[in-house]
Each structure stands twice: as C-alpha cells, then as structure tokens.
Design an enzyme around this catalytic site. Sequence first.
Site, PDB file in Angstrom:
ATOM      1  CD  GLU A   1     -13.974  -7.450   2.679  1.00 36.41           C
ATOM      2  OE1 GLU A   1     -13.131  -8.220   2.256  1.00 36.41           O
ATOM      3  OE2 GLU A   1     -13.687  -6.122   3.373  1.00 36.41           O
TER       4      GLU A   1
ATOM      5  CD  GLU B   1      -5.640 -13.583   0.876  1.00 35.84           C
ATOM      6  OE1 GLU B   1      -5.866 -14.158   1.665  1.00 35.84           O
ATOM      7  OE2 GLU B   1      -4.654 -12.967   0.512  1.00 35.84           O
TER       8      GLU B   1
END
Length: 262
Positions: A126, A135
């Site tokens: 991730e 993100e």
Amino acid sequence: MNLRKISSFFLIYLFGFYSQTAKSQFCGCSPILCCSQYGYCGSSNGYCGTGCQSGPCRTNKEPPVVDMIVTQDFFDRIINKTGNGCAGKRFYTRDSFINAANTFSNFANSVTRREIATMFAHFTHETEDFCYIEEVNGSSLDYCDENNRQYPCAPGKKYYGRGPFLLSWNYNYGACGQSLGLDLLRNPELVGSNPTVAFRTAMWFWMNSVRLVLNQGFGATIKAINGMECNGGNPGAVNARIKYYRDYCGQFDVDPGVNMTC
Ligand SMILES: *[C@@H]1O[C@H](CO)[C@@H](O)[C@H](O)[C@H]1NC(C)=O
Ligand SMILES: *[C@@H]1O[C@H](CO)[C@@H](O)[C@H](O)[C@H]1NC(C)=O
C-alpha cells in the site's frame, strides 16, 4: 569556598529524590491492587494485565511477542529500500509501529510471525515500502459522504487516504477515531502527521476486518483489504502482495500456507 558547590549538589540530589518519589506515589496502590501501565490502581486485567507495573501483576515480564518479531533490522530492510525523497522515510519508524501495536494488547501478545508477514506485505504494498504517508494526489478529493449523519464531515476537512492502509471517507475516520478515542473527524490530518496514530488506524482496520480471515490464507486477506483486485481485477497488485508476503515469510522462516491468491 566549597559550600555553594555542596549545597547545589544537595539540591540536585533532593530534587532527584523527590521526583522519584512522586513517580512511585502515582501508583501507591494498596498491596492487593495492581498498578496499571498508566499508573492507576485496580484489580481487573486492564490493571494487572499488559503493562502492569507493580502489585499482583498477571503478566510475566517478557516483552510482548510483537517486539521480538518486528525487529529494527526487519523494519529497516523494508524502509531502507525507499528513496530519500519519500515523505514516509522520515515518518514511519519501527517504534511507532510497536507503540501502536501495544495499544492492542490482544494483538501484541498473541501475534504470530505469519500474521506479521501478512500485515507487512500489505503495508509495504500500500505504501510502496513506506514511501507514501498519504494517497497520491489525494488532497484534490474530500471523500465526504454527506448522507452519513453518524459521522458528519467537519467544515473544510478532507478524508482522503492516509496511513499504511489509506484510511479514507468520513465514516471510516469517524468510526476509527471513536474506537481509538481520537477526534479524527475534526483532525483527520493527525493520521498523516503522527506515525503512531497512522499505525493505530491501520491496526484498527486489521483487528476489525482482516484478522478474522487470517486462517483462510493470504488470498482472503487481500480480499478483505481490496477485494476489487481479486478474480482478475488486478493480478499485478495481487502478485506484488504475494511477492512481499513470500519474502517476509522467508525472513521469518515460516510456511506461507495455502490459498495465497484470490
Ligand atoms: C538501513 O540504513 C541505515 C542507515 O543508512 C543503516 O545504518 C542500517 O544498517 C541499514 N539496515 C539494514 C537492515 O539495511
Ligand atoms: C498527480 O498530479 C500530478 C499533477 O497534477 C500528475 O502529473 C500526476 O500524474 C498525478 N498522479 C496520479 C497518480 O494521479
């Protein structure tokens, strides 16, 4: 001539003595009670279990299992792969993970090497070896579900992916914050600015959504984290996760088990 020296020596000595006494008085429990990790007296597991400082503690003084598995070397072998330009390199630390894990004592004392291999395979996939805290380009989106009345968005706040599992959406920040005792609806930035909080949010997700399927194999954990990758959705991502998982299982010398894909 030396009097001043002597008296300042005594002052320091006395100060040291008093500060020690004050510390132990914070836990001046009666002998039948335990002094908890936070310095309060009681007799339930919260006081006599993990972190119990004195009194009839129920734990032996061995460090929790997680400390022994996630060594500094294990952590460094991952984060050393990231470039110096990565924000995560100056953010995530082994200690912040251990501190976060220790707030889930069920986890810290019972985790296995295979579970750590699984968890870190997902963390590293991730975050790209702990390169990213947030993100990529997330700040252009606010991830606010205005229909959710239980966890309403705070004015001007954005709930894009932050932390090792990219916690996103107001309802997840709200539920997670409630569980951790943090006001993440009003302070979502905390997840991207405090590494222990970042790992705690990932632990929260792990305990609620991933741990339950661990015994079904690595593939089931991929499905729990990002089910869209399964059934041909994104074979590249699935393979990347499996590659990390095999690597860590190898480092820990544990069998990766069956049903690795999804
Ligand atoms: C990681 O990098 C640090 C700093 O460059 C170095 O001291 C350490 O030995 C490295 N550890 C591993 C396991 O690669
Ligand atoms: C992020 O934004 C920049 C600039 O707008 C763009 O060049 C880049 O492709 C974007 N990256 C992703 C992963 O969307």
